[in-house]
Design a protein around this motif. Structure first.
Motif, mmCIF file in Angstrom:
data_model
loop_
_atom_site.group_PDB
_atom_site.id
_atom_site.type_symbol
_atom_site.label_atom_id
_atom_site.label_comp_id
_atom_site.label_asym_id
_atom_site.label_seq_id
_atom_site.Cartn_x
_atom_site.Cartn_y
_atom_site.Cartn_z
ATOM 1 N N ARG A 113 1.107 -0.912 0.069
ATOM 2 C CA ARG A 113 -0.377 -0.042 0.438
ATOM 3 C C ARG A 113 1.378 1.017 -0.063
ATOM 4 O O ARG A 113 0.532 2.076 -0.576
ATOM 5 N N ALA A 117 0.681 4.204 -3.136
ATOM 6 C CA ALA A 117 0.582 5.301 -2.442
ATOM 7 C C ALA A 117 2.212 6.489 -3.066
ATOM 8 O O ALA A 117 1.654 7.932 -3.467
ATOM 9 N N GLN A 124 -5.077 8.229 -7.299
ATOM 10 C CA GLN A 124 -4.597 7.310 -6.324
ATOM 11 C C GLN A 124 -6.763 7.260 -5.430
ATOM 12 O O GLN A 124 -7.427 8.466 -5.096
ATOM 13 N N THR A 125 -7.434 6.025 -5.249
ATOM 14 C CA THR A 125 -8.793 6.266 -4.849
ATOM 15 C C THR A 125 -8.369 5.255 -3.806
ATOM 16 O O THR A 125 -9.726 5.435 -3.421
ATOM 17 N N ALA A 127 -6.672 5.313 -0.937
ATOM 18 C CA ALA A 127 -5.912 5.962 0.119
ATOM 19 C C ALA A 127 -6.745 6.313 1.667
ATOM 20 O O ALA A 127 -6.514 6.132 2.673
ATOM 21 N N SER A 161 -6.319 4.649 -12.530
ATOM 22 C CA SER A 161 -6.550 4.062 -11.071
ATOM 23 C C SER A 161 -5.493 3.125 -10.470
ATOM 24 O O SER A 161 -5.369 2.269 -11.137
ATOM 25 N N ASP A 162 -5.852 2.992 -9.656
ATOM 26 C CA ASP A 162 -4.695 1.916 -8.294
ATOM 27 C C ASP A 162 -5.593 1.186 -8.119
ATOM 28 O O ASP A 162 -4.603 -0.557 -8.771
#
Length: 322
Positions: A113, A117, A124-125, A127, A161-162
């Motif tokens: 993670r 980040a 970043q969706t 966090a 997107s992450d």
């Protein structure tokens, strides 16, 4: 005659425009095109990003080229000298600017993670999400995240997107695990692919030298067969979580947690890290051996022993210098 001349002039102007470098308001212009973006919106987006031309001209070129619907979503970057023809070709080819995220064998989910980040140009969706919420968003509700992502290098478009990257890593681990499990050796004391994943994560953390990996796996396989506790320090450390200060003490080995393999038999409830393919293969194809113990030689390799007396001698030699 005048009409023909005019038409020829227009055609010549269009041809000249298509071959001429576009004027940019900065050395490099970047644009991320989301899936489903209409060609007209793409043309306008390039102008808004810094291409100094009429968006209607760009859109007309996209349309009349016959390739407007072939424009691929992704992240693109153009520099001085690019022509309208080359711009469209780049988007049709999908010649994108890609970033890379490397997930390392042996990382736990907390480390994964942190890498997500810190990844450049990644949207970043997650966090503000809990681990459980992330797994639910990935379509795996109720599944513990630890060890469920395959360590590899993932290329991604800027602005993606992450969750998209996490989904790829999650799917790849499932694929690698299923393949390894289907080709496993006979006689293993493992009831499921999930148990193989748990043990592989321990093998990953316990292996100092690649050449020892198959023997490390054999020790734990042999212990499971014999009903012996695994007694592996990395599981104890994992159970301590953020309380671990880097110094594993005797009291830690005696303090019961679900991950303490000194106080509890069998496998811990979840993996403790991301195992790589080599650890998965070693776990499911351990080196033939009767070894039940191993100790570090201090150079990254391990000394393996079949009985406690030999192990104690190895401990005295390599750990106590006797």
């Amino acid at each position: 005659m005048a009409v023909a001349v005019l038409a020829g002039g227009v055609a010549g102007a269009v041809w000249w425009w298509l071959q001429s470098p576009l004027v940019l308001d900065k050395p490099g212009v970047e644009l991320s095109i989301e899936p489903g973006t209409a060609p007209q919106q793409v043309a306008q987006a390039w102008v808004s990003a810094g291409v100094q031309t009429d968006p209607r001209l760009l859109y007309a070129w996209f349309r009349y080229s016959g390739q407007a619907r072939k424009i691929r979503a992704g992240s693109y970057e153009i520099h001085a000298g690019v022509t309208p023809r080359e711009l469209l070709d780049k988007m049709v080819r999908g010649d994108q600017v890609l970033e890379q995220l490397r997930l390392i064998e042996g990382w736990n989910f907390r480390q994964l993670r942190a890498a997500i980040a810190a990844a450049p140009a990644l949207k970043q969706t997650t966090a503000g999400m809990t681990d459980a919420q992330i797994m639910e968003a990935l379509g795996a509700p109720g599944q513990a995240p630890e060890g469920r992502f395959f360590p590899d290098t993932y290329a991604y478009s800027r602005g993606v997107s992450d969750l998209t990257v996490l989904k790829r890593a999650h799917a790849l681990m499932q694929k690698r695990l299923e393949s390894a499990w289907s080709g496993r050796s006979d006689g293993l004391p493992l009831k499921s692919a999930d148990e193989a994943l748990i043990l592989a994560s321990i093998v990953e953390k316990e292996t100092g030298a690649a050449a020892d990996r198959g023997l490390v796996a054999a020790v734990f396989i042999n212990r499971l067969k014999a009903g012996m506790p695994l007694q592996t320090d990395p599981t104890v450390i994992y159970g301590l979580g953020t309380d671990f200060d880097g110094n594993l003490r005797r009291i830690h080995l005696q303090t019961d947690t679900p991950f303490n393999t000194y106080t509890r038999g069998g496998l811990p409830p979840t993996p403790i890290a991301m195992p790589g393919l080599a650890a998965l293969q070693a776990t499911l194809h351990p080196t033939p051996s009767k070894a039940l113990y191993f100790v570090s030689r201090g150079d990254g390799t391990s000394q393996f022993s079949e009985d406690l007396a030999a192990h104690n001698r190895a401990v005295n030699k390599y750990q106590r210098g006797r």
